[in-house]
Design a protein around this motif. Structure first.
Motif, PDB file in Angstrom:
ATOM      1  N   ILE A   1      37.028  97.145  47.949  1.00  0.00           N
ATOM      2  CA  ILE A   1      37.644  96.180  47.036  1.00  0.00           C
ATOM      3  C   ILE A   1      39.078  96.618  46.773  1.00  0.00           C
ATOM      4  CG2 ILE A   1      35.480  95.444  45.985  1.00  0.00           C
ATOM      5  CD1 ILE A   1      36.064  97.253  43.625  1.00  0.00           C
ATOM      6  N   GLU A   2      39.932  95.638  46.533  1.00  0.00           N
ATOM      7  CA  GLU A   2      41.358  95.925  46.352  1.00  0.00           C
ATOM      8  C   GLU A   2      41.827  95.569  44.954  1.00  0.00           C
ATOM      9  OE1 GLU A   2      43.205  93.778  49.525  1.00  0.00           O
ATOM     10  OE2 GLU A   2      42.368  95.106  51.054  1.00  0.00           O
ATOM     11  N   GLN A   3      40.943  95.704  43.981  1.00  0.00           N
ATOM     12  CA  GLN A   3      41.291  95.435  42.598  1.00  0.00           C
ATOM     13  C   GLN A   3      40.384  96.291  41.720  1.00  0.00           C
ATOM     14  OE1 GLN A   3      39.322  91.244  43.254  1.00  0.00           O
ATOM     15  NE2 GLN A   3      40.017  91.330  41.169  1.00  0.00           N
ATOM     16  N   PRO A   4      40.661  96.392  40.420  1.00  0.00           N
ATOM     17  CA  PRO A   4      39.780  97.172  39.557  1.00  0.00           C
ATOM     18  C   PRO A   4      38.336  96.664  39.619  1.00  0.00           C
ATOM     19  CG  PRO A   4      41.819  96.648  38.413  1.00  0.00           C
ATOM     20  CD  PRO A   4      41.833  95.884  39.705  1.00  0.00           C
TER      21      PRO A   4
ATOM     22  N   ARG B   1      35.134  88.438  39.094  1.00  0.00           N
ATOM     23  CA  ARG B   1      35.464  87.417  40.108  1.00  0.00           C
ATOM     24  C   ARG B   1      34.218  87.019  40.894  1.00  0.00           C
ATOM     25  NH1 ARG B   1      37.178  87.361  45.528  1.00  0.00           N
ATOM     26  NH2 ARG B   1      37.161  89.625  45.650  1.00  0.00           N
TER      27      ARG B   1
ATOM     28  N   GLU C   1      35.881  96.221  37.468  1.00  0.00           N
ATOM     29  CA  GLU C   1      35.440  95.196  36.513  1.00  0.00           C
ATOM     30  C   GLU C   1      36.041  93.825  36.836  1.00  0.00           C
ATOM     31  OE1 GLU C   1      32.925  95.554  34.434  1.00  0.00           O
ATOM     32  OE2 GLU C   1      32.789  97.632  35.155  1.00  0.00           O
ATOM     33  N   ASP C   2      37.279  93.802  37.320  1.00  0.00           N
ATOM     34  CA  ASP C   2      37.896  92.531  37.724  1.00  0.00           C
ATOM     35  C   ASP C   2      37.166  91.943  38.924  1.00  0.00           C
ATOM     36  OD1 ASP C   2      39.704  92.950  35.698  1.00  0.00           O
ATOM     37  OD2 ASP C   2      41.371  93.500  37.019  1.00  0.00           O
ATOM     38  N   TRP C   3      36.818  92.799  39.885  1.00  0.00           N
ATOM     39  CA  TRP C   3      36.107  92.341  41.072  1.00  0.00           C
ATOM     40  C   TRP C   3      34.729  91.803  40.696  1.00  0.00           C
ATOM     41  CZ3 TRP C   3      31.703  94.266  43.702  1.00  0.00           C
ATOM     42  CH2 TRP C   3      31.472  93.668  44.949  1.00  0.00           C
TER      43      TRP C   3
END
Length: 195
Positions: free
Chosen positions: A89-92, A99, A94-96
């Motif tokens: 994953i390329e984001q934090p 999403r 919890e954000d992933w």
């Protein structure tokens, strides 16, 4: 006594009919699961609360060292996958997870592509059932992604059209060679329209 004997005979027939129906249902369920487990792509069903109801073997093998079983929440599967580094994953985290949960809740969402650290690429396709269950397909697109990577690695421009002269694919070198029409080079675009 005659009436009791008749009722007893009726009950015996009902019990025999019920037994045959039960046997037929068990056989149908076994055939269905044998068929679903023969599919190379993952298949899982989550209830309306996003708890796993059932999954085929291909889906469960995506999580070889995890305890994924009926009753586990979709959010927990995502969390385990992200925190273990199993999915790139390329984001934090919890954000992933947020999403991906939003994607699962959407009625008609575009498929999501995930890359596993094992090198496997999976396209997730969600569909809601009439009862509100989430049916998730995890399609293995690893071979397709390898082909696309090979096309991008070609040092020259590469383009592929189908019989109706619609663009199937092209690499970045081809787009760079024709920058004025690069924006029009979308899969499905007709050759004449690109020109």
């Amino acid at each position: 006594l005659t009436e009791a004997e008749a009722l007893k005979g009726q009950q015996s027939r009902f019990v025999a009919d019920l037994d045959r129906a039960h046997t037929a249902a068990v056989m149908a369920e076994r055939r269905l699961w044998d068929s679903i487990n023969s599919i190379k792509d993952g298949f899982a069903v989550f209830d309306s609360g996003l708890k796993l109801v059932t999954a085929n073997t291909a889906y469960l093998t995506l999580f070889p060292d995890r305890t994924i079983a009926p009753g586990i929440g979709y959010a927990e599967i995502l969390r385990l996958s992200a925190l273990s580094g199993m999915v790139e994953i390329e984001q934090p985290v919890e954000d992933w997870i947020a999403r991906m949960l939003a994607y699962a809740e959407a009625d008609r969402a575009e498929p999501v592509v995930l890359r596993f650290c094992s090198g496997t690429w999976v396209r997730l396709v969600n569909q809601r059932s009439r009862d509100g269950d989430l049916v998730l397909l995890a399609l293995d697109i690893t071979d397709q992604m390898r082909i696309w990577a090979a096309i991008e690695a070609i040092p020259d421009g590469f383009v592929l059209f189908d019989r109706e002269e619609r663009l199937l694919t092209c690499n970045q070198h081809y787009r760079d060679t024709y920058p004025a029409t690069a924006a029009a080079m979308l899969p499905g675009a007709r050759f004449e329209d690109i020109l």
